[in-house]
Design a protein around this motif. Structure first.
Motif, PDB file in Angstrom:
ATOM      1  N   LYS A  34       0.822  -1.199   0.000  1.00  0.00           N
ATOM      2  CA  LYS A  34       0.000   0.000   0.000  1.00  0.00           C
ATOM      3  C   LYS A  34       0.867   1.265   0.000  1.00  0.00           C
ATOM      4  O   LYS A  34       0.332   2.379   0.100  1.00  0.00           O
ATOM      5  CB  LYS A  34      -0.908   0.019   1.231  1.00  0.00           C
ATOM      6  CG  LYS A  34      -1.820  -1.196   1.359  1.00  0.00           C
ATOM      7  CD  LYS A  34      -2.834  -1.264   0.232  1.00  0.00           C
ATOM      8  CE  LYS A  34      -3.768  -2.458   0.418  1.00  0.00           C
ATOM      9  NZ  LYS A  34      -4.730  -2.601  -0.703  1.00  0.00           N
ATOM     10  N   SER A  35       2.168   1.109  -0.115  1.00  0.00           N
ATOM     11  CA  SER A  35       3.066   2.264  -0.142  1.00  0.00           C
ATOM     12  C   SER A  35       4.287   1.925  -0.982  1.00  0.00           C
ATOM     13  O   SER A  35       4.573   0.748  -1.245  1.00  0.00           O
ATOM     14  CB  SER A  35       3.493   2.649   1.282  1.00  0.00           C
ATOM     15  OG  SER A  35       4.223   1.597   1.888  1.00  0.00           O
ATOM     16  N   ILE A  36       4.997   2.970  -1.416  1.00  0.00           N
ATOM     17  CA  ILE A  36       6.236   2.771  -2.178  1.00  0.00           C
ATOM     18  C   ILE A  36       7.316   3.703  -1.636  1.00  0.00           C
ATOM     19  O   ILE A  36       7.023   4.778  -1.108  1.00  0.00           O
ATOM     20  CB  ILE A  36       6.028   3.025  -3.685  1.00  0.00           C
ATOM     21  CG1 ILE A  36       5.575   4.468  -3.931  1.00  0.00           C
ATOM     22  CG2 ILE A  36       5.061   2.019  -4.276  1.00  0.00           C
ATOM     23  CD1 ILE A  36       5.591   4.873  -5.395  1.00  0.00           C
ATOM     24  N   LYS A  37       8.574   3.275  -1.785  1.00  0.00           N
ATOM     25  CA  LYS A  37       9.717   4.085  -1.348  1.00  0.00           C
ATOM     26  C   LYS A  37      10.602   4.499  -2.514  1.00  0.00           C
ATOM     27  O   LYS A  37      11.523   5.300  -2.339  1.00  0.00           O
ATOM     28  CB  LYS A  37      10.553   3.301  -0.331  1.00  0.00           C
ATOM     29  CG  LYS A  37       9.812   2.983   0.963  1.00  0.00           C
ATOM     30  CD  LYS A  37      10.711   2.221   1.932  1.00  0.00           C
ATOM     31  CE  LYS A  37       9.992   1.916   3.230  1.00  0.00           C
ATOM     32  NZ  LYS A  37      10.859   1.151   4.180  1.00  0.00           N
ATOM     33  N   ASN A  38      10.333   3.925  -3.717  1.00  0.00           N
ATOM     34  CA  ASN A  38      11.162   4.267  -4.876  1.00  0.00           C
ATOM     35  C   ASN A  38      10.351   4.183  -6.158  1.00  0.00           C
ATOM     36  O   ASN A  38       9.216   3.687  -6.173  1.00  0.00           O
ATOM     37  CB  ASN A  38      12.396   3.354  -4.951  1.00  0.00           C
ATOM     38  CG  ASN A  38      12.023   1.877  -4.902  1.00  0.00           C
ATOM     39  OD1 ASN A  38      11.131   1.427  -5.607  1.00  0.00           O
ATOM     40  ND2 ASN A  38      12.709   1.127  -4.042  1.00  0.00           N
ATOM     41  N   PHE A  39      10.940   4.681  -7.219  1.00  0.00           N
ATOM     42  CA  PHE A  39      10.359   4.653  -8.560  1.00  0.00           C
ATOM     43  C   PHE A  39      11.233   3.820  -9.478  1.00  0.00           C
ATOM     44  O   PHE A  39      12.454   3.766  -9.314  1.00  0.00           O
ATOM     45  CB  PHE A  39      10.270   6.064  -9.141  1.00  0.00           C
ATOM     46  CG  PHE A  39       8.942   6.735  -8.941  1.00  0.00           C
ATOM     47  CD1 PHE A  39       7.749   6.031  -9.069  1.00  0.00           C
ATOM     48  CD2 PHE A  39       8.882   8.090  -8.662  1.00  0.00           C
ATOM     49  CE1 PHE A  39       6.528   6.666  -8.908  1.00  0.00           C
ATOM     50  CE2 PHE A  39       7.672   8.733  -8.504  1.00  0.00           C
ATOM     51  CZ  PHE A  39       6.493   8.014  -8.620  1.00  0.00           C
ATOM     52  N   LYS A  40      10.594   3.189 -10.459  1.00  0.00           N
ATOM     53  CA  LYS A  40      11.297   2.580 -11.577  1.00  0.00           C
ATOM     54  C   LYS A  40      11.335   3.605 -12.707  1.00  0.00           C
ATOM     55  O   LYS A  40      10.437   4.424 -12.844  1.00  0.00           O
ATOM     56  CB  LYS A  40      10.592   1.307 -12.034  1.00  0.00           C
ATOM     57  CG  LYS A  40      10.495   0.214 -10.978  1.00  0.00           C
ATOM     58  CD  LYS A  40       9.696  -0.961 -11.519  1.00  0.00           C
ATOM     59  CE  LYS A  40       9.654  -2.108 -10.539  1.00  0.00           C
ATOM     60  NZ  LYS A  40       8.895  -1.775  -9.316  1.00  0.00           N
ATOM     61  N   LEU A  41      12.355   3.558 -13.555  1.00  0.00           N
ATOM     62  CA  LEU A  41      12.490   4.497 -14.660  1.00  0.00           C
ATOM     63  C   LEU A  41      12.464   3.740 -15.980  1.00  0.00           C
ATOM     64  O   LEU A  41      13.243   2.792 -16.180  1.00  0.00           O
ATOM     65  CB  LEU A  41      13.795   5.288 -14.548  1.00  0.00           C
ATOM     66  CG  LEU A  41      14.116   6.246 -15.707  1.00  0.00           C
ATOM     67  CD1 LEU A  41      13.058   7.340 -15.813  1.00  0.00           C
ATOM     68  CD2 LEU A  41      15.513   6.831 -15.536  1.00  0.00           C
ATOM     69  N   THR A  42      11.558   4.134 -16.882  1.00  0.00           N
ATOM     70  CA  THR A  42      11.512   3.492 -18.198  1.00  0.00           C
ATOM     71  C   THR A  42      12.676   3.998 -19.050  1.00  0.00           C
ATOM     72  O   THR A  42      12.994   5.187 -19.053  1.00  0.00           O
ATOM     73  CB  THR A  42      10.190   3.810 -18.916  1.00  0.00           C
ATOM     74  OG1 THR A  42      10.010   5.218 -18.966  1.00  0.00           O
ATOM     75  CG2 THR A  42       9.018   3.186 -18.187  1.00  0.00           C
ATOM     76  N   THR A  43      13.319   3.074 -19.791  1.00  0.00           N
ATOM     77  CA  THR A  43      14.480   3.437 -20.611  1.00  0.00           C
ATOM     78  C   THR A  43      14.213   3.280 -22.109  1.00  0.00           C
ATOM     79  O   THR A  43      15.102   3.484 -22.917  1.00  0.00           O
ATOM     80  CB  THR A  43      15.682   2.567 -20.218  1.00  0.00           C
ATOM     81  OG1 THR A  43      15.332   1.182 -20.345  1.00  0.00           O
ATOM     82  CG2 THR A  43      16.106   2.855 -18.786  1.00  0.00           C
ATOM     83  N   ASP A  44      12.987   2.877 -22.484  1.00  0.00           N
ATOM     84  CA  ASP A  44      12.612   2.834 -23.902  1.00  0.00           C
ATOM     85  C   ASP A  44      11.123   3.121 -24.020  1.00  0.00           C
ATOM     86  O   ASP A  44      10.422   3.284 -23.030  1.00  0.00           O
ATOM     87  CB  ASP A  44      12.972   1.479 -24.531  1.00  0.00           C
ATOM     88  CG  ASP A  44      12.293   0.311 -23.849  1.00  0.00           C
ATOM     89  OD1 ASP A  44      11.046   0.333 -23.749  1.00  0.00           O
ATOM     90  OD2 ASP A  44      12.982  -0.624 -23.387  1.00  0.00           O
ATOM     91  N   ASP A  45      10.643   3.190 -25.258  1.00  0.00           N
ATOM     92  CA  ASP A  45       9.246   3.542 -25.509  1.00  0.00           C
ATOM     93  C   ASP A  45       8.343   2.334 -25.660  1.00  0.00           C
ATOM     94  O   ASP A  45       7.227   2.452 -26.169  1.00  0.00           O
ATOM     95  CB  ASP A  45       9.140   4.396 -26.778  1.00  0.00           C
ATOM     96  CG  ASP A  45       9.670   5.803 -26.571  1.00  0.00           C
ATOM     97  OD1 ASP A  45       9.414   6.348 -25.478  1.00  0.00           O
ATOM     98  OD2 ASP A  45      10.316   6.337 -27.484  1.00  0.00           O
ATOM     99  N   ASN A  46       8.806   1.180 -25.240  1.00  0.00           N
ATOM    100  CA  ASN A  46       8.038  -0.038 -25.475  1.00  0.00           C
ATOM    101  C   ASN A  46       7.689  -0.779 -24.185  1.00  0.00           C
ATOM    102  O   ASN A  46       7.478  -1.983 -24.201  1.00  0.00           O
ATOM    103  CB  ASN A  46       8.820  -0.981 -26.400  1.00  0.00           C
ATOM    104  CG  ASN A  46       9.017  -0.385 -27.786  1.00  0.00           C
ATOM    105  OD1 ASN A  46       8.074  -0.293 -28.550  1.00  0.00           O
ATOM    106  ND2 ASN A  46      10.242   0.033 -28.079  1.00  0.00           N
ATOM    107  N   THR A  47       7.661  -0.077 -23.082  1.00  0.00           N
ATOM    108  CA  THR A  47       7.289  -0.710 -21.817  1.00  0.00           C
ATOM    109  C   THR A  47       5.772  -0.867 -21.766  1.00  0.00           C
ATOM    110  O   THR A  47       5.024   0.113 -21.756  1.00  0.00           O
ATOM    111  CB  THR A  47       7.761   0.134 -20.618  1.00  0.00           C
ATOM    112  OG1 THR A  47       9.181   0.266 -20.669  1.00  0.00           O
ATOM    113  CG2 THR A  47       7.359  -0.516 -19.308  1.00  0.00           C
TER     114      THR A  47
END
Length: 382
Positions: A34-47
């Motif tokens: 129910k909570s987050i401490k970090n973000f993921k980062l997309t590195t291309d346009d196909n996620t």
């Protein structure tokens, strides 16, 4: 309100797609956080992202500070350079993620993001007893404690109560709560009678201090809730019990909000509504102060310099009642109070309240309460 990923506001971060993900080439995630401490980062346009189970909220940002949230309601394609992560709104969730790189650098948030679920903090499990009590003068209940909540709402007259050694006085429209195991007494004075609703119930509520050891004077909007509560408690129709629990919970929440509003500045309301509220309050006060007189619609219109249509509109809109019915109900309730005081004869009460005759008074009384004034008087002092 929630935003969905089909909202135009999501266009800055990605778009929906009707293409199905291949489970053989996608990464499977199962989570319940129910909570987050970090973000993921997309590195291309196909996620690509697809929810396979549960209700999922995706948190997205073009940086790490301005976080936006959306409920995923279609398969998604996330743009390159978007920060993202997920929260499970349901108990647990499952998603599929497909990307050319399959690598998502992690970026820590400055503060943990926590989702506040929409859940009940006040649960009423069962109503144990329900009584509408009518007590004459010099009634005295020496007191009790019990392991459940109790509500007392005074409909007419004056009721005195002692809670943990402290005295309180309840008048018409007043409400008090007794917490589990809280000792309390109830009594009427030598010059007053009282009619009141008593409900014993089982409630999960941890903030006893918000309800206990204080008298609440209900506002006009709560009167209809009390009326509906009494109606459903006396009803054998389908789901009446469920409705009664809902109305009881609504009454308690409105009472808590009333208490909380005393310490907050009230929001500005529309000028017309403010005027109507004040006018209606003045009219109701005038009716109450002159209930022993012959009050008519013409009397009220003349005294307050308003039209008949406006008067009827005020009562219909705010009281869900007609003026005539309101006055008659008030007179009949007042007659019960006078009967309980044992100061006047029935003929005198009929004359005091402006009924045309004792026979008409008896007819209206029985039509409203199911018993004649004589039978009611005998039941009080039996």
């Amino acid at each position: 309100m929630f935003n969905k990923t089909t909202s135009p506001n999501f266009k800055d971060f990605g778009d929906i797609t009707y293409k199905e993900l291949d489970s053989n080439t996608s990464t499977f995630y199962k989570f319940s956080n129910k909570s987050i401490k970090n973000f993921k980062l997309t590195t291309d346009d196909n996620t690509m992202i697809s929810v396979s189970k549960g209700v999922v909220m995706i948190l997205v940002s073009l940086g790490i500070n301005n976080i936006k949230s959306f409920i995923i309601n279609r398969n998604l394609i996330i743009k390159k350079g978007v920060y993202f992560n997920f929260i499970s709104i349901s108990d647990e969730a499952e998603i599929l993620i497909s990307s050319h790189s399959n690598e998502f650098p992690l970026v820590d948030l400055e503060e943990e993001y926590t989702y506040s679920s929409i859940s009940s903090s006040l649960n009423i499990n069962e109503i144990y007893t329900k009584f509408y009590q009518e007590k004459g003068i010099n009634y005295n209940f020496p007191g009790e404690t019990h392991p459940y909540w109790e509500l007392t709402y005074v409909d007419n007259g004056v009721l005195s109560t002692t809670v943990d050694g402290k005295d309180y006085e309840l008048r018409q429209g007043d409400l008090i709560f007794y917490a589990p195991l809280q000792f309390h007494t109830q009594s009427t004075l030598d010059k007053n009678s009282s009619s009141y609703l008593t409900i014993n119930f089982n409630m999960d509520f941890n903030h006893h201090e918000l309800l206990c050891n204080k008298v609440f004077n209900l506002q006009r909007e709560s009167y209809s809730v009390v009326s509906n509560l009494i109606k459903e408690l006396s009803n054998d129709s389908i789901y009446s019990n469920d409705l009664a629990l809902c109305y009881l919970k609504q009454l308690i929440i409105q009472t808590l909000r009333l208490e909380n509003s005393y310490s907050q500045s009230r929001p500005t309301t529309h000028m017309q509504q403010t005027y109507e509220n004040q006018l209606l309050n003045d009219i109701i006060k005038f009716i109450n102060d002159n209930i022993d007189s012959k009050i008519s619609v013409d009397t009220l219109c003349s005294h307050f310099c308003i039209s008949t249509s406006m008067l009827h509109s005020l009562f219909k809109k705010n009281m869900n009642n007609t003026v005539k019915n309101y006055i008659n109900e008030l007179k009949l309730n007042k007659s019960k109070e006078l009967i309980k005081s044992s100061t006047y004869t029935l003929s005198e009460i009929s004359e005091i309240l402006g009924f045309s005759s004792i026979h008409y008074f008896s007819k209206k009384f029985k039509s409203s309460f199911g018993v004649s004034p004589t039978e009611y008087s005998k039941s009080i002092y039996k």
